[in-house]
Each structure stands twice: as structure tokens, then as C-alpha cells.
Design a protein around this motif. Structure first.
Motif, short mmCIF file in Angstrom:
data_model
loop_
_atom_site.label_atom_id
_atom_site.label_comp_id
_atom_site.label_asym_id
_atom_site.label_seq_id
_atom_site.Cartn_x
_atom_site.Cartn_y
_atom_site.Cartn_z
N LYS A 299 0.84 -1.25 0.10
CA LYS A 299 -0.04 0.08 0.07
C LYS A 299 0.93 1.34 -0.16
N ILE A 300 0.41 2.18 -0.56
CA ILE A 300 1.06 3.47 -0.57
C ILE A 300 0.33 4.36 0.08
N LEU A 301 0.97 5.41 0.74
CA LEU A 301 0.14 6.51 1.50
C LEU A 301 -0.90 7.57 0.57
N ALA A 302 -1.94 7.94 1.24
CA ALA A 302 -2.76 8.56 0.52
C ALA A 302 -3.73 9.33 1.75
N ASP A 303 -4.48 10.29 1.38
CA ASP A 303 -5.43 11.04 2.03
C ASP A 303 -6.83 10.75 1.57
N LEU A 304 -7.77 10.30 2.50
CA LEU A 304 -9.17 10.20 2.24
C LEU A 304 -9.98 11.10 2.73
N MET B 124 -4.52 7.24 4.98
CA MET B 124 -4.77 5.76 4.72
C MET B 124 -3.54 5.31 3.83
N GLY B 125 -3.54 3.69 3.80
CA GLY B 125 -2.70 3.26 2.82
C GLY B 125 -3.85 2.52 1.73
N ILE B 126 -3.12 2.57 0.46
CA ILE B 126 -4.09 2.07 -0.64
C ILE B 126 -3.42 1.07 -1.45
N GLU B 127 -3.91 0.24 -2.17
CA GLU B 127 -3.40 -0.71 -3.07
C GLU B 127 -4.46 -1.22 -3.88
N TYR B 128 -4.19 -1.81 -5.15
CA TYR B 128 -5.37 -2.44 -5.84
C TYR B 128 -5.46 -3.99 -5.04
N ARG B 129 -6.43 -4.47 -5.58
CA ARG B 129 -6.91 -5.88 -4.91
C ARG B 129 -7.49 -6.62 -6.02
N ILE C 118 -7.93 -0.42 1.24
CA ILE C 118 -7.80 0.49 2.02
C ILE C 118 -7.38 0.27 3.49
N GLU C 119 -6.40 0.94 4.10
CA GLU C 119 -6.30 0.60 5.58
C GLU C 119 -6.33 2.14 6.20
N LEU C 120 -7.06 2.51 6.97
CA LEU C 120 -7.16 3.69 7.70
C LEU C 120 -5.97 3.79 8.72
N SER D 149 0.43 9.99 11.41
CA SER D 149 1.97 9.42 11.10
C SER D 149 1.98 8.75 9.89
N GLY D 150 0.89 8.09 9.34
CA GLY D 150 0.83 7.15 8.06
C GLY D 150 1.31 5.90 8.59
N VAL D 151 1.64 5.28 9.80
CA VAL D 151 2.28 4.33 10.25
C VAL D 151 1.41 3.30 10.79
N ASN D 152 0.70 3.79 11.71
CA ASN D 152 -0.40 2.85 12.58
C ASN D 152 -1.62 2.76 11.79
N SER D 153 -2.30 1.52 12.05
CA SER D 153 -3.63 1.50 11.67
C SER D 153 -4.40 1.97 12.65
N VAL D 154 -5.79 2.50 12.23
CA VAL D 154 -6.73 2.91 13.11
C VAL D 154 -8.03 2.82 12.91
N ALA D 155 -8.86 2.21 13.59
CA ALA D 155 -10.23 1.81 13.50
C ALA D 155 -11.09 3.08 13.55
#
Length: 541
Positions: A44-49, A72-77, A92-94, A98-104
Motif C-alpha cells: 500500500k502507498i500513503l494517501a489522503d481520504l 490511509m494506505g491504498i493498493e489494488y486488490r 484501503i487501511e485507515l 503519522s501514516g504508520v499505525n492502523s486506526v479503526a
């Protein structure tokens, strides 16, 4: 990040959506800015949602303040959809700032989690097959199915069309409700769950995998069984060996002579109702990939139930007649027969389903639940109403979607039907559902019996289904009397024949069409000899 997103929104507004100026929508608008990065399959690459959702009945404008923002992190699936279709699905992963840690976080009113899917729904031109299936399953079953919301998507200033925001399959109290096992959980009750597994393509998968020792399909393929969660880096060797043994023990019980025994058979290892519900759903929509691809199952800790549960359900774009191979477009035929219809396919149906249906008690429960559902949530009217209401919700947005992706009236692999209009596509879907349920109503009666008797190696009967005469053949190891009787599915006698003192060798007789005097339907043919009796089902068309 809020300032950056607002500036970005101003820059992209208005967007030219292939001849249409896209400034607002009656659906939520999802905006993604990849900060100049290029989205790829992995990592995944960093992005803004940013999500603009002003609430039910209110219009959403690109210039409105976002109701939700996140790094978020984003990639094709996806496999086929990512490789061959221009409209790509995303995972996508929120993450935190920092763009490092996932968050719910809660997205569009759905329970908070970090991982989400943007489903592109490209080769289903109704845009509805996925959501129809999840909605129906949530009504018919107590087991989890992904929640969803439709949206329109903008990526780096480019309008991308209608997408479905969906929950990714994860261990979570609001998703797959099992324990999230830690790598240190290697003994006692802790090692027994929870695991999510699947039968699927292994290309691109990072899952740990083993080969089932029990062959499946007409080519006797030893299927790959994958551990979806925990991920390989989070999976201890003790955990891998435990779940591999548990699943293998389940397969051994199913393949063994006592498979139907309530204590020693398969029921000691699995949640039977989950298999019943999964089978009914797969057959109703006749999923050409059903049972053999994206086929998930999971296991909780022993202290919390601990049996294999079939599901969660996933991937339903090639359903309801939307596949032109292996009889996928026909409303007739059972999905569990895929490996017999397409014996050369590399992805076989697990032997599980044939074997389960040899337990006539299991088959009886399938029939009973199906019949009960037909009186409640499983009617053409109810399913058709979902299709119509969803199509209405999508009326405005789909005009832009199909301007961006002009697939209406064009074949997109593997369409089983190509309508000249969107309305033709939805009409076909509703008509197919009606025909499918009518076919199942007739053929559900011998359901399971056909499979249970399929293993008889000597007794042959054909053609079956039939409209005319039927020929039966049975090798006789010694001279014997032979009696043939026909009954209907309620056990009422229809016809009988008796041939005394038949010699050793091949016994062959033709039953005339007039023997099937009650007309089209299902009959049971029983042959009795001095050594015993055997039966088969005959379907008359």
C-alpha cells in the motif's frame, strides 16, 4: 490534513466525467489523493481520504466540507478484476496522522474498523449482484455478511464511477466474530482459535498453505487450503500445525465410513447450520465460483464453540446468470456439480459437498430450510424489489458511471447476457431469479438423494433426466429374481415389474415412457434382487 484535502477538493471541482460535469451526487462522494504516488498491487502507498456525506436525502457537493477524513494506505486488490479490467478495485487501511499505525474508524455509518474495500463492480452491469446477495444472506442467516454503501469515487482528480464501500473480511466483534489469536498463543485453549481459512487461487496470496490429502473433483485434485488470518508473519508454527491437523481431521471424518455419525462424524468438527446456509445461498444464485474460489471458513477457540464455520460469504459478481462458461448462465443445474460439468477446470469443488449430501439427514435439513425461506425472504418479489429499489437509488449516478465506463450493450468477460440497456440488464436479473427458484422448487425434492446414490458403481440408468423410454442396466453376479418398482417422491406406487429367475450376467431392460404415468416430476426407481436392493432418482421433464 483537513486544509490539504479542502484545497484538493477545490482543485478538482468541477470534474468532467466524460461529457458530464461532476460537481455533486445524491450518493456519498469518496475522494482519494495519493500525494503523487502510483497505486500498485502491493504494498500500500500513503494517501489522503475524504468522504462527503451530508446525510440521507441531502445532496453532496465536491465543494462541501468533508464529513470524514483520514490518512490511509491504498493498493489494488482482486485477481481477475485487477489484471483485466480498467476499473480497478481497491483495498484501503485507515491510519493515524503519522501514516504508520492502523486506526479503526466508522465509515459511512458502518462499525469502526481500519480495513475496507472499494468494490469496482465492473462486469456486473446491474451494479447490484453483490449487494443483493449480501442483503439476502443477512436476512436468511445468523452468520456474518459484509455491510456496504454505494458511493461515487474520485481518485487524484479523476472521476472513477460508482463503487461499493464494503467491510473487508477480518476477525472483529462486528465482522468475523472470533478471537484475534496472538503469535504467543501456542498451547492449550489459546492455540485453538481463531483462524480464518479459505479455498482460493494462490496467485498473489501471501497465506501459508497446505495440500488437502483428500482428492476432489473428477481429476482427483488435492486442493490448496490457505490460512487467511493470521497473516504469515503473525502465525506461529505451532498454530499452523494445529489448524492443519484440525481441518485434516475434519476431512478424514467426512471421508470415513462413519461420516454421518452424530458424534464420530463430521458434525463433531463443524457448525452444520453454517454449511446448510452457505449451500442454499450458493445454489440460489448459482455462483459459478461457489465452493471452490473465495470460499472462506473459520474456527473459533474451543472454549467459545470451536467448530469450523462456513463463511463469511464473498465475491458474487459472477452469479445469477452472469457467467457464460460451465453452464453459469443457465438457471438450471446445481452449482455443486461444477466439477462434473467442467471436469478440466483447475479449481475443483471440494469433495466436502458431495459427501455432505450423501448424509440424507443433512440434505433433508437443506430442503426444509429452503422451503421455509421460500415462504418468507426467498421470493422473486422480495429479491426483485431489492433490485428495483437499488436501481432507483443509482439512477443518477449510473448515468455518469456508464459514461465513464461504456459497457452497456458490450460483452465484458464473462457476461452470460448482454442487454442493450441498463433496464434490460436488471430485467434479465429478475427474470433469471424467478426461473431459478421455479427450477429449484421442482428439483429440491431429490436434492441429496441424487448425490447419495451417485456412488453406486454397477447400476446405470439413462437417459436421466428423460422424456421418453429409460434403459436400466445391472450386472447380476448370480441367478436371481429381479423386481423393479417406481414410486413418486411421497412413496406412492406408480409402476412395478417382476422378472423371475434371471441368469447371471448383465440384466438390461427398457422401461417405456408410459410407466411414468403421473407425468413430469421426480420418481424413485428401486431394483430388488436376492442379494438386496438399490435405488436411483429419475427426473422426468
Amino acid at each position: 490534513m483537513q486544509t490539504r484535502l479542502l484545497v484538493f477538493l477545490l482543485l478538482v471541482s468541477p470534474l468532467l466525467a466524460f461529457g458530464q460535469v461532476f460537481t455533486s451526487s445524491d450518493l456519498p462522494i469518496v475522494v482519494i489523493d495519493t500525494r503523487g504516488g502510483v497505486i500498485q498491487d502491493d504494498p500500500k502507498i500513503l494517501a489522503d481520504l475524504s468522504i462527503i456525506d451530508n446525510g440521507a436525502g441531502k445532496r453532496n457537493k465536491l465543494t462541501d466540507k468533508a464529513s470524514f477524513t483520514s490518512v490511509m494506505g491504498i493498493e489494488y486488490r482482486g485477481a481477475t478484476s485487477q489484471q483485466f479490467f480498467p476499473k480497478k478495485p481497491y483495498g484501503i487501511e485507515l491510519r493515524d496522522s503519522s501514516g504508520v499505525n492502523s486506526v479503526a474508524k466508522s465509515v459511512l455509518g458502518m462499525p469502526a474498523e481500519s480495513d475496507w474495500v472499494l468494490n469496482a463492480t465492473y462486469n456486473d452491469k446491474t451494479l447490484i449482484r453483490e449487494t443483493l446477495t449480501y442483503d439476502f444472506y443477512r436476512k436468511m442467516s445468523k452468520y456474518y455478511a459484509s455491510r456496504f454503501r454505494y458511493c461515487e469515487l474520485v481518485v487524484n482528480g479523476e472521476y472513477r464511477g460508482i463503487y461499493i464501500v464494503m467491510e473487508r473480511l477480518k476477525r472483529d466483534k462486528n465482522r468475523v466474530p472470533i478471537t484475534s489469536i496472538k503469535k504467543t498463543d501456542i498451547t492449550g485453549d489459546a492455540v485453538t482459535g481463531g483462524y480464518i481459512l479459505k479455498i482460493d487461487k494462490t496467485v498473489g496470496s501471501t497465506s501459508r498453505t497446505w495440500k488437502s490429502p483428500y482428492p476432489s473433483g473428477t481429476r482427483n485434485i488435492n486442493l490448496d487450503i490457505q490460512i487467511d488470518r493470521p497473516k504469515p508473519e503473525d502465525l506461529a508454527e505451532e498454530q499452523f500445525q494445529y489448524i492443519k491437523k484440525y481441518v485434516t481431521d475434519f476431512e478424514a471424518s467426512l471421508a470415513g465410513p462413519d461420516f454421518a455419525d452424530p458424534t464420530k462424524g463430521f458434525r463433531a468438527f463443524v457448525d452444520e447450520q453454517s454449511f446448510i446456509d452457505y449451500l442454499i445461498l450458493t445454489e440460489v444464485c448459482k455462483n459459478v465460483d461457489g465452493y471452490r474460489l473465495s470460499a472462506y471458513f473459520y474456527k473459533e477457540r474451543d472454549s467459545k464453540g470451536g467448530k469450523i464455520t462456513m463463511g463469511p460469504i464473498w465475491d458474487y459478481n459472477l452469479t445469477y446468470g452472469n457467467a457464460d462458461y460451465c453452464e453459469g448462465n443457465s438457471y438450471a443445474g446445481w452449482a455443486f456439480n461444477f466439477s462434473r460439468v467442467c471436469p478440466k477446470d483447475d479449481f475443483a469443488i471440494p469433495f466436502w459437498w458431495d459427501r455432505l449430501l450423501q448424509d440424507l439427514d443433512f440434505a433433508r435439513k437443506v430442503k426444509e430450510k429452503y422451503k421455509a425461506l421460500r415462504k418468507t425472504v426467498l421470493t422473486p418479489e422480495r429479491l426483485g424489489s431489492f433490485v428495483d429499489s437499488t436501481a432507483t437509488v443509482l439512477t443518477e449516478a449510473r448515468q455518469r458511471n456508464f459514461a465513464k465506463w461504456p459497457v452497456i450493450g458490450t460483452y465484458v468477460w464473462p457476461n452470460g447476457f448482454v442487454g442493450r440497456t441498463y433496464e434490460a440488464e436488471t430485467d434479465f436479473l429478475k427474470r433469471w431469479i424467478d426461473q431459478r427458484l421455479t427450477w429449484m422448487d421442482i428439483n429440491i425434492e431429490p436434492f441429496g438423494i441424487l448425490t447419495a446414490l451417485r456412488e453406486e458403481p454397477n447400476f446405470t440408468l439413462g437417459p436421466n433426466p428423460s422424456v421418453g423410454d429409460v434403459t436400466l442396466k445391472l450386472p447380476l453376479p448370480a441367478p436371481t429374481d429381479v423386481t423393479v418398482s417406481l414410486t413418486d417422491m411421497q412413496g406412492r406406487p406408480v409402476q412395478s415389474h417382476h422378472w423371475p429367475a434371471q441368469p447371471e450376467g448383465l440384466f438390461e431392460r427398457t422401461l417405456p415412457a408410459t410407466d411414468f404415468s403421473t407425468g413430469p416430476g421426480v420418481y424413485i426407481l428401486t431394483i430388488k434382487t436376492q442379494s438386496g436392493h438399490t435405488s436411483k432418482v429419475i427426473v422426468r421433464e
